[in-house]
Design a protein around this motif. Structure first.
Motif, PDB file in Angstrom:
ATOM      1  N   ARG A  63       0.863  -1.179   0.000  1.00 15.59           N
ATOM      2  CA  ARG A  63       0.000   0.000   0.000  1.00 15.59           C
ATOM      3  C   ARG A  63       0.894   1.222   0.000  1.00 15.59           C
ATOM      4  NH1 ARG A  63      -3.580   1.522   5.188  1.00 15.59           N
ATOM      5  NH2 ARG A  63      -1.643   2.610   5.750  1.00 15.59           N
ATOM      6  N   ARG A  64       0.500   2.254  -0.745  1.00 13.27           N
ATOM      7  CA  ARG A  64       1.274   3.497  -0.768  1.00 13.27           C
ATOM      8  C   ARG A  64       0.352   4.682  -0.524  1.00 13.27           C
ATOM      9  NH1 ARG A  64       3.909   0.656  -5.115  1.00 13.27           N
ATOM     10  NH2 ARG A  64       6.125   0.294  -4.649  1.00 13.27           N
ATOM     11  N   THR A  65       0.647   5.436   0.513  1.00 14.41           N
ATOM     12  CA  THR A  65      -0.076   6.663   0.810  1.00 14.41           C
ATOM     13  C   THR A  65       0.687   7.824   0.182  1.00 14.41           C
ATOM     14  OG1 THR A  65      -0.915   5.790   2.902  1.00 14.41           O
ATOM     15  CG2 THR A  65      -0.851   8.194   2.664  1.00 14.41           C
ATOM     16  N   PRO A  66       0.036   8.695  -0.593  1.00 11.61           N
ATOM     17  CA  PRO A  66       0.748   9.848  -1.158  1.00 11.61           C
ATOM     18  C   PRO A  66       1.438  10.653  -0.055  1.00 11.61           C
ATOM     19  CG  PRO A  66      -1.433   9.647  -2.147  1.00 11.61           C
ATOM     20  CD  PRO A  66      -1.380   8.652  -1.014  1.00 11.61           C
ATOM     21  N   PHE A  67       2.631  11.144  -0.363  1.00  8.30           N
ATOM     22  CA  PHE A  67       3.430  11.820   0.664  1.00  8.30           C
ATOM     23  C   PHE A  67       2.691  12.998   1.286  1.00  8.30           C
ATOM     24  CE2 PHE A  67       6.505  15.056   2.048  1.00  8.30           C
ATOM     25  CZ  PHE A  67       7.188  14.333   3.003  1.00  8.30           C
ATOM     26  N   ASP A  68       2.060  13.819   0.467  1.00  4.49           N
ATOM     27  CA  ASP A  68       1.390  14.995   1.023  1.00  4.49           C
ATOM     28  C   ASP A  68       0.303  14.597   2.020  1.00  4.49           C
ATOM     29  OD1 ASP A  68       2.989  16.722  -0.400  1.00  4.49           O
ATOM     30  OD2 ASP A  68       1.578  16.966  -2.056  1.00  4.49           O
ATOM     31  N   ALA A  69      -0.427  13.513   1.733  1.00 10.49           N
ATOM     32  CA  ALA A  69      -1.458  13.041   2.656  1.00 10.49           C
ATOM     33  C   ALA A  69      -0.825  12.481   3.926  1.00 10.49           C
ATOM     34  CB  ALA A  69      -2.332  11.984   1.976  1.00 10.49           C
ATOM     35  N   GLY A  70       0.245  11.707   3.763  1.00 12.34           N
ATOM     36  CA  GLY A  70       0.896  11.096   4.916  1.00 12.34           C
ATOM     37  C   GLY A  70       1.524  12.122   5.836  1.00 12.34           C
ATOM     38  N   ILE A  71       2.291  13.049   5.268  1.00 13.15           N
ATOM     39  CA  ILE A  71       2.978  14.019   6.119  1.00 13.15           C
ATOM     40  C   ILE A  71       1.970  14.976   6.754  1.00 13.15           C
ATOM     41  CG2 ILE A  71       3.475  15.792   4.363  1.00 13.15           C
ATOM     42  CD1 ILE A  71       5.806  14.566   7.203  1.00 13.15           C
ATOM     43  N   GLY A  72       0.898  15.288   6.030  1.00  9.59           N
ATOM     44  CA  GLY A  72      -0.140  16.140   6.611  1.00  9.59           C
ATOM     45  C   GLY A  72      -0.761  15.498   7.838  1.00  9.59           C
ATOM     46  N   ALA A  73      -1.039  14.189   7.761  1.00 10.31           N
ATOM     47  CA  ALA A  73      -1.626  13.471   8.889  1.00 10.31           C
ATOM     48  C   ALA A  73      -0.655  13.427  10.069  1.00 10.31           C
ATOM     49  CB  ALA A  73      -2.008  12.058   8.464  1.00 10.31           C
ATOM     50  N   VAL A  74       0.625  13.211   9.786  1.00 11.76           N
ATOM     51  CA  VAL A  74       1.634  13.143  10.848  1.00 11.76           C
ATOM     52  C   VAL A  74       1.753  14.490  11.561  1.00 11.76           C
ATOM     53  CG1 VAL A  74       4.113  12.918  11.303  1.00 11.76           C
ATOM     54  CG2 VAL A  74       2.953  11.274   9.809  1.00 11.76           C
ATOM     55  N   LEU A  75       1.854  15.572  10.799  1.00  7.75           N
ATOM     56  CA  LEU A  75       2.002  16.903  11.389  1.00  7.75           C
ATOM     57  C   LEU A  75       0.765  17.273  12.201  1.00  7.75           C
ATOM     58  CD1 LEU A  75       3.573  18.760   8.325  1.00  7.75           C
ATOM     59  CD2 LEU A  75       4.773  17.935  10.356  1.00  7.75           C
TER      60      LEU A  75
END
Length: 309
Positions: free
Chosen positions: A286-298
């Motif tokens: 599974r691959r989450t787009p970086f912008d979605a992933g980093i947004g969720a982390v921040l």
């Protein structure tokens, strides 16, 4: 009941894996930790071979995931003996104990086993690490596969995901400098130099946890994957690119300076893109787009920080 031991469950990847496995009904998960032992975790120093053997004999897992390691290249460069103790000797001890138990074992490795000159790299490409970290992880791969024929090396690139502090990932560790590089009404910006030479493939730890869960499912079904496999995000970017996207996610304008030549004291490869085809062919991943992933982390980290204040 299928029983899984997660070694190093308090780390960046270990926590993501435990969260993923908690949703798997019918499995029993045993967690270990060393420096940050939580209420559901067993204290274990993986550098103690006798303690490792006793743990595996007592818990009798069907599968073991090794997420404990020394992953900081600069630390490995300055103390290669300490890196070897975690990245090589501990892996050998765990694999030996796993073989005695008859357990499948998965150990995490790195794209830094390659020199970064001929990407993308297939699992059977010739390794050529440039630094002590890469050498220790390559030795760890060999220790695992020499000690057990029921084992899998899973190579991963730069990881990011839910964190307990900014420095837990080389991705989120950029945030303080990015913020300092943004002028505010109260302070002038401090321009931040960012590496624009090496290409990385930031990979979301919850996605890796899905990959590992799917590999564990195959193991539980009697179809264990063995040897070497790789998983990687598919968005190439330099740290300069990553910093720009973090700034955008934070809603700030930061003064970033692109460094087009390597400046790290520890040598690093330029592009170690890992080919993920073996797992993709098995329908794993599974691959989450970086912008979605980093947004969720921040968002998650800042909400938690705000709550504590």
């Amino acid at each position: 009941m299928f029983k899984v031991a997660v070694i190093g469950a308090s780390g960046l990847l270990g926590r993501a894996l435990v969260r993923e496995l908690d949703a798997e009904t019918g499995w029993q998960v045993v967690q270990t930790a060393h420096s940050r032992v939580g209420p559901r975790q067993v204290a274990l120093d993986v550098r103690d071979a006798q303690a490792v053997a006793a743990f595996v004999a007592r818990e009798a897992p069907d599968a073991i995931v090794i997420a404990a390691a020394e992953r900081r290249p600069d630390v490995c460069e300055h103390d290669p003996a300490a890196a070897r103790a975690l990245n090589v000797d501990a892996v050998r001890s765990i694999a030996t104990a796993a073989k005695a138990r008859g357990a499948w074992v998965l150990s995490i490795s790195t794209d830094y086993v390659f020199d970064g000159t001929q990407p993308p790299y297939l699992p059977d490409a010739a390794p050529n690490p440039l630094n002590a970290y890469g050498h220790s992880k390559l030795e760890g791969e060999r220790a695992l596969l020499d000690a057990s024929d029921d084992a899998l090396v899973l190579r991963l690139p730069l990881l990011y995901g839910p964190i307990v502090d900014w420095n837990e990932s080389a991705v989120t560790s950029l945030v303080p400098a990015i913020r300092a590089a943004a002028a505010t009404a109260h302070a002038a910006a401090k321009p931040a130099p960012m590496d624009a030479w090496a290409t990385r493939y930031p990979t979301f730890t919850p996605d890796v946890a899905v990959v590992i869960r799917e590999l564990l499912t195959r193991c539980a079904d009697g179809e264990a994957v063995r040897g070497i496999a790789q998983w990687s995000g598919d968005e190439p970017m330099t740290k300069y690119d990553i910093a720009q996207r973090i700034a955008r996610a934070l809603g700030i304008e930061a003064q970033l300076i692109a460094q087009t030549q390597p400046t790290d004291a520890t040598p690093r490869p330029r592009d170690c893109h890992l080919d993920s085809g073996r797992l993709e062919a098995l329908g794993i991943g599974r691959r989450t787009p970086f912008d979605a992933g980093i947004g969720a982390v921040l968002d998650a980290f800042e909400r938690e920080h705000a709550d504590k204040n």
